[in-house]
Design a protein around this motif. Structure first.
Motif, mmCIF file in Angstrom:
data_model
loop_
_atom_site.group_PDB
_atom_site.id
_atom_site.type_symbol
_atom_site.label_atom_id
_atom_site.label_comp_id
_atom_site.label_asym_id
_atom_site.label_seq_id
_atom_site.Cartn_x
_atom_site.Cartn_y
_atom_site.Cartn_z
ATOM 1 N N ILE A 135 16.338 7.179 18.685
ATOM 2 C CA ILE A 135 16.064 6.105 17.736
ATOM 3 C C ILE A 135 15.881 6.733 16.358
ATOM 4 O O ILE A 135 15.130 7.694 16.206
ATOM 5 C CB ILE A 135 14.780 5.347 18.112
ATOM 6 N N VAL A 136 16.559 6.209 15.361
ATOM 7 C CA VAL A 136 16.419 6.721 14.007
ATOM 8 C C VAL A 136 14.951 6.698 13.582
ATOM 9 O O VAL A 136 14.205 5.761 13.869
ATOM 10 C CB VAL A 136 17.288 5.901 13.031
ATOM 11 N N ASP A 137 14.534 7.752 12.894
ATOM 12 C CA ASP A 137 13.141 7.912 12.461
ATOM 13 C C ASP A 137 13.130 8.244 10.974
ATOM 14 O O ASP A 137 13.091 9.404 10.582
ATOM 15 C CB ASP A 137 12.468 9.024 13.279
ATOM 16 N N MET A 138 13.176 7.204 10.137
ATOM 17 C CA MET A 138 13.222 7.420 8.684
ATOM 18 C C MET A 138 12.058 6.776 7.943
ATOM 19 O O MET A 138 12.013 6.825 6.720
ATOM 20 C CB MET A 138 14.540 6.884 8.114
ATOM 21 N N HIS A 139 11.140 6.139 8.653
ATOM 22 C CA HIS A 139 10.131 5.343 7.966
ATOM 23 C C HIS A 139 8.706 5.669 8.398
ATOM 24 O O HIS A 139 7.799 4.869 8.209
ATOM 25 C CB HIS A 139 10.422 3.856 8.182
ATOM 26 N N GLU A 140 8.507 6.837 9.007
ATOM 27 C CA GLU A 140 7.170 7.284 9.401
ATOM 28 C C GLU A 140 6.441 6.243 10.249
ATOM 29 O O GLU A 140 5.249 5.986 10.071
ATOM 30 C CB GLU A 140 6.340 7.635 8.152
ATOM 31 N N LEU A 141 7.167 5.668 11.176
ATOM 32 C CA LEU A 141 6.589 4.698 12.101
ATOM 33 C C LEU A 141 6.171 5.389 13.387
ATOM 34 O O LEU A 141 6.703 6.433 13.757
ATOM 35 C CB LEU A 141 7.602 3.593 12.416
ATOM 36 N N ILE A 200 19.140 15.017 12.612
ATOM 37 C CA ILE A 200 17.837 14.982 11.955
ATOM 38 C C ILE A 200 17.237 13.586 12.047
ATOM 39 O O ILE A 200 17.914 12.623 12.415
ATOM 40 C CB ILE A 200 17.930 15.412 10.471
ATOM 41 N N ARG A 201 15.942 13.492 11.726
ATOM 42 C CA ARG A 201 15.227 12.225 11.612
ATOM 43 C C ARG A 201 15.506 11.285 12.787
ATOM 44 O O ARG A 201 15.943 10.146 12.605
ATOM 45 C CB ARG A 201 15.559 11.552 10.284
ATOM 46 N N THR A 202 15.261 11.772 13.975
ATOM 47 C CA THR A 202 15.503 10.992 15.189
ATOM 48 C C THR A 202 14.384 11.226 16.183
ATOM 49 O O THR A 202 13.965 12.366 16.407
ATOM 50 C CB THR A 202 16.840 11.394 15.843
ATOM 51 N N PHE A 203 13.886 10.131 16.780
ATOM 52 C CA PHE A 203 13.045 10.250 17.963
ATOM 53 C C PHE A 203 13.986 10.536 19.138
ATOM 54 O O PHE A 203 14.706 9.651 19.601
ATOM 55 C CB PHE A 203 12.276 8.950 18.230
ATOM 56 N N LEU A 204 14.011 11.766 19.599
ATOM 57 C CA LEU A 204 14.947 12.180 20.638
ATOM 58 C C LEU A 204 14.360 11.918 22.023
ATOM 59 O O LEU A 204 13.206 12.246 22.301
ATOM 60 C CB LEU A 204 15.275 13.662 20.505
ATOM 61 N N THR A 205 15.172 11.362 22.899
ATOM 62 C CA THR A 205 14.785 11.180 24.300
ATOM 63 C C THR A 205 15.801 11.900 25.172
ATOM 64 O O THR A 205 17.013 11.759 24.981
ATOM 65 C CB THR A 205 14.739 9.690 24.676
ATOM 66 N N ALA A 206 15.320 12.699 26.120
ATOM 67 C CA ALA A 206 16.183 13.547 26.944
ATOM 68 C C ALA A 206 16.402 12.918 28.312
ATOM 69 O O ALA A 206 15.454 12.428 28.945
ATOM 70 C CB ALA A 206 15.564 14.931 27.107
ATOM 71 N N ILE A 207 17.649 12.948 28.765
ATOM 72 C CA ILE A 207 18.045 12.354 30.040
ATOM 73 C C ILE A 207 18.726 13.417 30.888
ATOM 74 O O ILE A 207 19.529 14.215 30.398
ATOM 75 C CB ILE A 207 19.010 11.169 29.819
ATOM 76 N N GLU A 208 18.436 13.410 32.161
ATOM 77 C CA GLU A 208 18.996 14.399 33.085
ATOM 78 C C GLU A 208 20.505 14.257 33.179
ATOM 79 O O GLU A 208 21.049 13.145 33.234
ATOM 80 C CB GLU A 208 18.366 14.223 34.467
ATOM 81 N N HIS A 259 12.145 14.289 28.815
ATOM 82 C CA HIS A 259 11.063 14.453 27.851
ATOM 83 C C HIS A 259 11.438 13.758 26.549
ATOM 84 O O HIS A 259 12.562 13.292 26.370
ATOM 85 C CB HIS A 259 10.766 15.933 27.584
ATOM 86 N N GLN A 260 10.473 13.705 25.636
ATOM 87 C CA GLN A 260 10.697 13.151 24.307
ATOM 88 C C GLN A 260 10.279 14.182 23.264
ATOM 89 O O GLN A 260 9.300 14.908 23.444
ATOM 90 C CB GLN A 260 9.896 11.858 24.118
ATOM 91 N N ARG A 261 11.031 14.277 22.181
ATOM 92 C CA ARG A 261 10.722 15.182 21.084
ATOM 93 C C ARG A 261 11.267 14.582 19.796
ATOM 94 O O ARG A 261 11.997 13.573 19.836
ATOM 95 C CB ARG A 261 11.322 16.572 21.312
ATOM 96 N N SER A 262 10.922 15.187 18.675
ATOM 97 C CA SER A 262 11.426 14.707 17.388
ATOM 98 C C SER A 262 12.401 15.710 16.798
ATOM 99 O O SER A 262 12.192 16.923 16.886
ATOM 100 C CB SER A 262 10.274 14.470 16.410
ATOM 101 N N ALA A 263 13.455 15.203 16.193
ATOM 102 C CA ALA A 263 14.414 16.061 15.493
ATOM 103 C C ALA A 263 13.813 16.499 14.160
ATOM 104 O O ALA A 263 12.888 15.870 13.643
ATOM 105 C CB ALA A 263 15.713 15.301 15.272
ATOM 106 N N PRO A 264 14.334 17.579 13.567
ATOM 107 C CA PRO A 264 13.841 18.014 12.251
ATOM 108 C C PRO A 264 14.041 16.932 11.193
ATOM 109 O O PRO A 264 14.886 16.038 11.340
ATOM 110 C CB PRO A 264 14.690 19.248 11.952
ATOM 111 N N GLU A 265 13.287 17.019 10.112
ATOM 112 C CA GLU A 265 13.433 16.066 9.021
ATOM 113 C C GLU A 265 14.637 16.383 8.142
ATOM 114 O O GLU A 265 15.128 15.527 7.405
ATOM 115 C CB GLU A 265 12.170 16.029 8.168
ATOM 116 N N SER A 266 15.115 17.617 8.188
ATOM 117 C CA SER A 266 16.273 18.000 7.376
ATOM 118 C C SER A 266 17.044 19.101 8.090
ATOM 119 O O SER A 266 16.576 19.686 9.069
ATOM 120 C CB SER A 266 15.831 18.480 5.988
ATOM 121 N N GLY A 267 18.250 19.372 7.619
ATOM 122 C CA GLY A 267 19.076 20.397 8.233
ATOM 123 C C GLY A 267 20.507 19.935 8.368
ATOM 124 O O GLY A 267 20.882 18.840 7.940
#
Length: 411
Positions: free
Chosen positions: A299-305, A356-364, A344-352
């Motif tokens: 899910i895109v993460d650009m608004h500090e939600l 970037i800027r994504t709430f990452l969810t991992a699927i087997e 698991h769930q993790r966050s992508a970097p803010e830049s690079g």
């Protein structure tokens, strides 16, 4: 593993009782939830349907679905594998809490099928008039909007139902964007051509998400050893229209030679959208797996939600809610993953340079087995209830009731 079987489908051949028609086998569906489930899609393989049709289905035969009250249900038959014969029957029905319904299947000539309101749509066309279909196009290797927007309408293929639409950037970005809709009409055929600007509110809605270099609305990546590699760059990538109809539409995004570190992968990203859902469903098959890969979506993460998490009907559910629409309006975004596939769930970097800027969810990822998820969008201009987070969370969790894998129905 696959989407859990959230609606129990019991195959019962009763010789003398079936929807009021003696001698016609009955097909029963039971809602196992103590809540109503409107617009449940039931998907059945052809071999199963044949068990509930008295006449042998040979040649160009279609199927009418009738419920126990004699009502004809919206349905379609789909050729999934492209061999010229339909493989699956899908129909929609509304269920009350814990309700069991019986259905009758009638084999008919295709010319005798009722016409149902078109509630799903696929559009992939050239930008220039006469806007011919671009189904045979290969994915561009560029990564900028000006290049692709001059070639394809909407910058790539789009899919919609009566509530929401989505589009894919058909280049190396391979992002997924959202069309918020304020109408139940099919609108993708006119979006972005003949002077229409979908970045500005129209009478049907607008593009309501800022994607950037995130995964946007459920695009995909492959992870190895903590590194995340976008699925987009490829030696060759294309599009296949699987089916398009009143109940559901399905497309395949195909990729060959996707670079991931010093490896390359082939994969198919199948996207389906069903009438009446606020979400699309996805299956991803990856070839050449070595055992240490995982699939990422997000899910895109650009608004500090805040990213919230819950469990519902065998799914792990993630969502964000707030002023993250294109014009600052309230938009809720969510992902549902079968819990037994979730890693698991993790966050992508803010830049690079990468994702970037994504709430990452991992699927087997497993050889020969589809990784599955659904992406949900709730826009306040489509339904004012989505302006309230509690309503969005409730609708997101209830979406899990409608998700299932039809493959378990095979005898």
């Amino acid at each position: 593993m696959k989407f859990r079987n959230l609606i129990s489908v019991v195959l019962i051949a009763v010789l003398m009782a079936s929807c009021g028609a003696p001698g016609v086998p009955a097909f029963e569906v039971t809602n196992p939830f103590n809540e109503p489930v409107p617009g449940k899609a039931v998907v059945l393989p052809r071999a199963v349907v044949q068990q509930f049709v008295l006449d042998e289905m040979i040649g160009p035969i279609d199927v009418v679905v009738v419920n126990q009250n004699g009502d004809v249900m919206a349905s379609q038959t789909d050729d999934i594998n492209g061999d010229g014969n339909w493989d699956e029957l899908v129909f929609l029905a509304d269920f009350g809490p814990n309700e069991t319904q019986k259905f009758r299947f009638e084999a008919v000539n295709p010319t005798d099928m009722p016409e149902f309101t078109k509630r799903t749509n696929i559009r992939f066309a050239r930008k220039d008039p006469p806007h011919e279909p671009a189904y045979d196009a290969l994915r561009l290797k560029s990564t900028d909007s000006p290049t692709i927007s001059a070639i394809f309408q909407m910058e790539g293929p789009g899919w919609e139902n009566d509530l929401v639409g989505f589009r894919n950037y058909f280049d190396a970005r391979n992002g997924i964007d959202i069309f918020g809709k304020t109408t139940t009409e099919m609108i993708l055929d006119i979006a972005g051509i003949d002077g229409q600007n979908y970045h500005v509110m129209d009478d049907w809605g607008m593009d309501n998400l800022i994607v950037g270099n995130s995964l946007g609305a459920g695009a995909i990546a492959i992870g190895i050893d903590g590194e995340v590699y976008r699925v987009g760059p490829a030696e060759k990538a294309g599009f296949r229209l699987v089916t398009e109809g009143p109940v559901r539409s399905i497309i395949d995004l195909t990729f060959e030679g996707v670079p991931v570190g010093d490896r390359k992968y082939d994969l198919v990203h199948r996207i389906s959208i069903y009438a009446g859902d606020h979400f699309y469903r996805a299956k991803v098959w990856v070839d050449n797996l070595q055992g240490d890969e995982i699939l990422y979506t997000g899910i895109v993460d650009m608004h500090e939600l805040e990213l919230f998490q819950s469990e519902s009907a065998g799914f792990t559910v993630f969502g964000s809610h707030g002023n993250q629409g294109y014009d600052g309006e309230i938009l809720g975004l969510g992902i549902l993953i079968p819990t037994e596939q979730f890693k698991h769930q993790r966050s992508a970097p803010e830049s690079g340079d990468g994702v970037i800027r994504t709430f990452l969810t991992a699927i087997e990822l497993e050889p020969g087995i589809a990784a599955e998820y659904a992406f949900f969008s709730g826009w306040e201009y489509q339904d004012t209830g989505f302006a309230r987070e509690i309503y969005f969370r409730e609708m997101l969790n209830k979406a899990a009731y409608k998700l299932d894998d039809s493959a378990w129905l095979l005898p």
